[in-house]
Design a protein around this motif. Structure first.
Motif, PDB file in Angstrom:
ATOM      1  N   ALA A 224     -26.734   6.135 -22.531  1.00 30.83           N
ATOM      2  CA  ALA A 224     -26.817   5.989 -23.981  1.00 30.83           C
ATOM      3  C   ALA A 224     -28.246   5.700 -24.392  1.00 30.83           C
ATOM      4  N   ASP A 225     -28.601   6.139 -25.602  1.00 33.64           N
ATOM      5  CA  ASP A 225     -29.894   5.796 -26.172  1.00 33.64           C
ATOM      6  C   ASP A 225     -29.822   4.383 -26.734  1.00 33.64           C
ATOM      7  N   THR A 226     -30.872   3.606 -26.538  1.00 36.03           N
ATOM      8  CA  THR A 226     -30.911   2.267 -27.118  1.00 36.03           C
ATOM      9  C   THR A 226     -31.248   2.368 -28.598  1.00 36.03           C
ATOM     10  N   GLU A 227     -30.914   1.301 -29.335  1.00 35.26           N
ATOM     11  CA  GLU A 227     -31.110   1.308 -30.780  1.00 35.26           C
ATOM     12  C   GLU A 227     -32.519   0.908 -31.190  1.00 35.26           C
ATOM     13  N   MET A 228     -33.318   0.433 -30.246  1.00 37.02           N
ATOM     14  CA  MET A 228     -34.684   0.027 -30.567  1.00 37.02           C
ATOM     15  C   MET A 228     -35.514   1.243 -30.964  1.00 37.02           C
ATOM     16  N   ASP A 229     -36.518   1.016 -31.798  1.00 37.56           N
ATOM     17  CA  ASP A 229     -37.431   2.095 -32.160  1.00 37.56           C
ATOM     18  C   ASP A 229     -38.104   2.627 -30.904  1.00 37.56           C
ATOM     19  N   ASN A 230     -37.961   3.914 -30.682  1.00 40.19           N
ATOM     20  CA  ASN A 230     -38.552   4.576 -29.514  1.00 40.19           C
ATOM     21  C   ASN A 230     -38.075   3.960 -28.198  1.00 40.19           C
ATOM     22  N   GLY A 231     -36.870   3.362 -28.207  1.00 37.51           N
ATOM     23  CA  GLY A 231     -36.321   2.751 -27.006  1.00 37.51           C
ATOM     24  C   GLY A 231     -35.865   3.787 -26.001  1.00 37.51           C
ATOM     25  N   PRO A 232     -35.645   3.390 -24.764  1.00 37.15           N
ATOM     26  CA  PRO A 232     -35.304   4.331 -23.708  1.00 37.15           C
ATOM     27  C   PRO A 232     -33.816   4.710 -23.714  1.00 37.15           C
ATOM     28  N   ARG A 233     -33.479   5.702 -22.948  1.00 34.52           N
ATOM     29  CA  ARG A 233     -32.090   6.040 -22.644  1.00 34.52           C
ATOM     30  C   ARG A 233     -31.742   5.310 -21.351  1.00 34.52           C
ATOM     31  N   ILE A 234     -30.576   4.663 -21.315  1.00 30.41           N
ATOM     32  CA  ILE A 234     -30.256   3.783 -20.197  1.00 30.41           C
ATOM     33  C   ILE A 234     -28.835   4.017 -19.697  1.00 30.41           C
ATOM     34  N   ALA A 235     -28.587   3.515 -18.502  1.00 32.98           N
ATOM     35  CA  ALA A 235     -27.236   3.409 -17.952  1.00 32.98           C
ATOM     36  C   ALA A 235     -27.210   2.191 -17.040  1.00 32.98           C
ATOM     37  N   LEU A 236     -26.074   1.506 -17.019  1.00 29.17           N
ATOM     38  CA  LEU A 236     -25.868   0.373 -16.118  1.00 29.17           C
ATOM     39  C   LEU A 236     -24.842   0.812 -15.075  1.00 29.17           C
ATOM     40  N   ILE A 237     -25.164   0.601 -13.826  1.00 22.56           N
ATOM     41  CA  ILE A 237     -24.379   1.136 -12.712  1.00 22.56           C
ATOM     42  C   ILE A 237     -24.010   0.016 -11.752  1.00 22.56           C
ATOM     43  N   ARG A 238     -22.797   0.096 -11.193  1.00 19.31           N
ATOM     44  CA  ARG A 238     -22.396  -0.820 -10.111  1.00 19.31           C
ATOM     45  C   ARG A 238     -22.299  -0.002  -8.832  1.00 19.31           C
ATOM     46  N   ASP A 239     -23.070  -0.353  -7.824  1.00 15.43           N
ATOM     47  CA  ASP A 239     -23.111   0.448  -6.607  1.00 15.43           C
ATOM     48  C   ASP A 239     -21.799   0.311  -5.827  1.00 15.43           C
ATOM     49  N   PRO A 240     -21.580   1.104  -4.788  1.00 17.89           N
ATOM     50  CA  PRO A 240     -20.292   1.090  -4.087  1.00 17.89           C
ATOM     51  C   PRO A 240     -19.916  -0.255  -3.478  1.00 17.89           C
ATOM     52  N   GLN A 241     -20.889  -1.151  -3.280  1.00 19.97           N
ATOM     53  CA  GLN A 241     -20.571  -2.472  -2.731  1.00 19.97           C
ATOM     54  C   GLN A 241     -20.468  -3.545  -3.808  1.00 19.97           C
ATOM     55  N   GLY A 242     -20.748  -3.185  -5.078  1.00 22.22           N
ATOM     56  CA  GLY A 242     -20.533  -4.119  -6.176  1.00 22.22           C
ATOM     57  C   GLY A 242     -21.759  -4.667  -6.855  1.00 22.22           C
ATOM     58  N   ALA A 243     -22.969  -4.272  -6.444  1.00 25.70           N
ATOM     59  CA  ALA A 243     -24.192  -4.791  -7.064  1.00 25.70           C
ATOM     60  C   ALA A 243     -24.556  -3.966  -8.294  1.00 25.70           C
ATOM     61  N   ALA A 244     -24.880  -4.653  -9.384  1.00 24.85           N
ATOM     62  CA  ALA A 244     -25.213  -3.978 -10.642  1.00 24.85           C
ATOM     63  C   ALA A 244     -26.724  -3.782 -10.768  1.00 24.85           C
TER      64      ALA A 244
END
Length: 254
Positions: A224-244
């Motif tokens: 998703a694109d962030t709402e900040m002016d000129n903010g980045p596109r981001i994703a939050l991921i949890r790896d196969p062992q559970g670390a975010a």
């Protein structure tokens, strides 16, 4: 941030149950290569490299109760003095300060809101050899159960600058931002503590999220694109062992 200075993020270390599996996952996702320290005193500590430069690390869990997680370290000119300042500001020191061979001096703490972090006084090893380019560390988010208390703590201990915002104040040093702080919302169960999450810059967030899913990870948010002016596109991921962890792509100027 383009360089490590006292108080800035200087290293990111994953604690994992299955080191070979973690090496395969992050190697395929980011193109990182892995090199395990042969010295038995380091228990299989493995450094990830990006184009020959240290990018992050993975280590075995120190005990079975330890969660699989990413741990951020912040640079300190004097770990002992930083620990004393942190304790006076309400932190808990869990391990150290202690020598890590001839590499540096280290301590493990948690801030007053419960988020674990480490401090590192470099000697032979300085930390990140590459930042703010594709497949390297570029940002850090703190998700906290008391956002205002967390911001006040790090400002006092590390003298961070704060760019105020109602929901997402950003922090940095020398007029350069390197992270942000958000309040933990009700979607997370009460047993989830405050925590730091490293973000890796990538060339295509959507493609990276799709690759992570194919490799057995779960996308928790985005892309998703962030709402900040000129903010980045981001994703939050949890790896196969559970670390975010997060990934982001800077938005093109203009």
């Amino acid at each position: 941030m383009t360089e490590i200075v006292p108080g800035s993020p200087c290293w990111a270390q994953l604690s994992a149950r299955d080191l070979p599996a973690a090496q395969r996952f992050y190697g395929e996702l980011f193109g990182w290569t892995a090199e395990t320290d042969p010295d038995p005193q380091y228990g299989g500590y493995t450094t990830f490299f990006h184009d020959g430069a240290p990018a992050a690390a993975v280590a075995p869990l120190m005990n079975p109760q330890q969660p699989v997680m990413w741990l951020l370290s912040f640079a300190a000119e004097d770990v002992d003095r930083t620990c004393e300042s942190a304790k006076e500001a309400g932190a808990q020191v869990w391990m150290g300060p202690m020598e890590v061979g001839d590499l540096g001096r280290w301590a493990l703490l948690s801030d007053p809101t419960g988020a674990p972090f480490a401090v590192w006084q470099s000697r032979r090893f300085g930390g990140f050899g590459v930042v703010n380019e594709p497949n390297a560390f570029g940002w850090a988010d703190l998700t906290s159960r008391d956002k205002d208390a967390a911001v006040a703590f790090y400002k006092k201990v590390f003298d961070w600058q704060v760019w105020p915002h109602d929901t997402y104040p950003m922090v940095g040093l020398a007029d350069r931002m390197f992270g942000g702080v958000m309040a933990m919302d009700g979607a997370l169960p009460p047993e989830v503590p405050s925590h730091w999450s490293p973000y890796v810059q990538v060339t295509d967030v959507d493609a990276t999220a799709a690759s992570a899913t194919r490799l057995g990870a779960e996308v928790l948010y985005g892309p998703a694109d962030t709402e900040m002016d000129n903010g980045p596109r981001i994703a939050l991921i949890r790896d196969p062992q559970g670390a975010a962890f997060g990934v982001f792509t800077p938005r093109a100027e203009g």
